[in-house]
Design a protein around this motif. Structure first.
Motif: not given
Length: 319
Positions: A12-18, A22-29, A85-90, A177-178
């Motif tokens: 199975s595959t799981f999904y990380l939320t970051g 604040y998804e729009g600020f992930h690159h800055w974070i 990978r999450v913060l850089w939207s990869i 949730s992480h």
């Protein structure tokens, strides 16, 4: 049926939320996170290099400090790839087996670090209370055995907890949730009886951390008793200074670790940002602060850092 569930879970595959909301600020974070990871890696690698290359530091205290640096990096580095990978939207995806491997390293090294801090407390006890027998008691062979025992104890203790995850069906959400995998986060998603994992996890934390913290506390009771018997004020201050770095390292590990455990178990309905904040403090603060503390408070490490950063003549003048 159990075999089928296990097979489905393993693939199975799981999904990380970051950081939700604040998804729009992930690159800055990602910038402060990148700086923290770099600071932790550089600081601990510097400590290891100084201890490795300076024969004067081939003593029990510095061997234990090297173990602390290794466990610090062992705690934080397994999360680095998935977080960026999450913060850089990869990609937000993570396979179950990778998730379990990540949890294994995080939890194993966090328990190992607690054991290393206990060993460092015993090292200070022997150095202050039995200085004439220090080199005889803490031989390199014994130190190696302590390090291996600490790692094996943690790995063996955490394995049953993570192995059971393979038999849990995750039939509802697969969203964690992480930005990385934690056992407490994953068992929330299982649509099965997780009582064993909850109880075993609580017992594991209580026994391992409890034994280590009790050992550290007991060591310092004897240390305090011995230090107060030193006649000169300068001697007492010098003895206390040798313990200051270790006490800071204990607080840096235990306070965030206990905070994360309390939040996950007893504050489930609190803001998700609090959970995420505590999880990142727990992993990133010790690797960043421990090298700084030991570089500032330990003369030999400070001199080693100065020799690396400054020309020989300047470092000699400063010292």
């Amino acid at each position: 049926m159990a075999t089928s569930n296990s097979s489905n879970t393993l693939s199975s595959t799981f999904y990380l939320t970051g950081i939700p909301g604040y998804e729009g600020f992930h690159h800055w974070i990602s910038i402060p996170f990148c700086l923290l990871y770099l600071a932790g890696i550089m600081g601990n690698c510097t400590i290891l290099y100084i201890i490795w290359t300076d024969p004067r530091l081939h003593e029990p205290m510095y061997y234990f400090l090297a173990m602390l640096s290794v466990t610090d990096m062992g705690m934080s580095l397994p999360t680095m790839i998935s977080l960026f990978r999450v913060l850089w939207s990869i990609s937000r995806e993570i396979q179950f087996n990778i998730c379990v491997l990540q949890m294994f390293f995080i939890h194993t090294f966090s328990f190992t670090e607690s054991s290393v801090l206990l060993a460092m407390a015993l090292d200070r006890y022997v150095a202050i209370c039995h200085p004439l027998r220090y080199a005889i008691i803490l031989t390199p062979k014994l130190i190696a055995k302590i390090g291996i025992a600490a790692l094996l104890r943690s790995a063996i203790a955490i394995t049953p907890l993570l192995a059971r995850l393979a038999f849990f069906p995750f039939c509802h959400s697969h969203i964690l949730s992480h930005s990385y995998c934690l056992h407490q986060d994953m068992i929330r998603l299982a649509c099965a009886d997780t009582k064993f994992n909850v109880i075993y996890g609580l017992v594991l934390i209580t026994v391992l951390w409890g034994m280590d913290s009790l050992g550290i506390f007991t060591s310092y009771v004897f240390i305090l008793h011995s230090v107060l018997r030193i006649a000169s004020r300068e001697g007492r201050i010098k003895a206390f200074n040798t313990c200051a770095s270790h006490i800071c390292a204990v607080l840096i590990l235990y306070v965030p670790m206990m905070g994360l455990s309390v939040v996950h178990r007893f504050a489930k309905h609190s803001s998700l940002l609090i959970h995420i904040f505590m999880a990142h403090i727990y992993l990133l603060v010790p690797p960043v602060l421990n090298p700084i503390i030991y570089s500032v408070k330990t003369k030999q490490i400070r001199q080693g850092v100065l020799h690396l950063l400054l020309p020989c003549k300047i470092s000699s003048a400063v010292m």
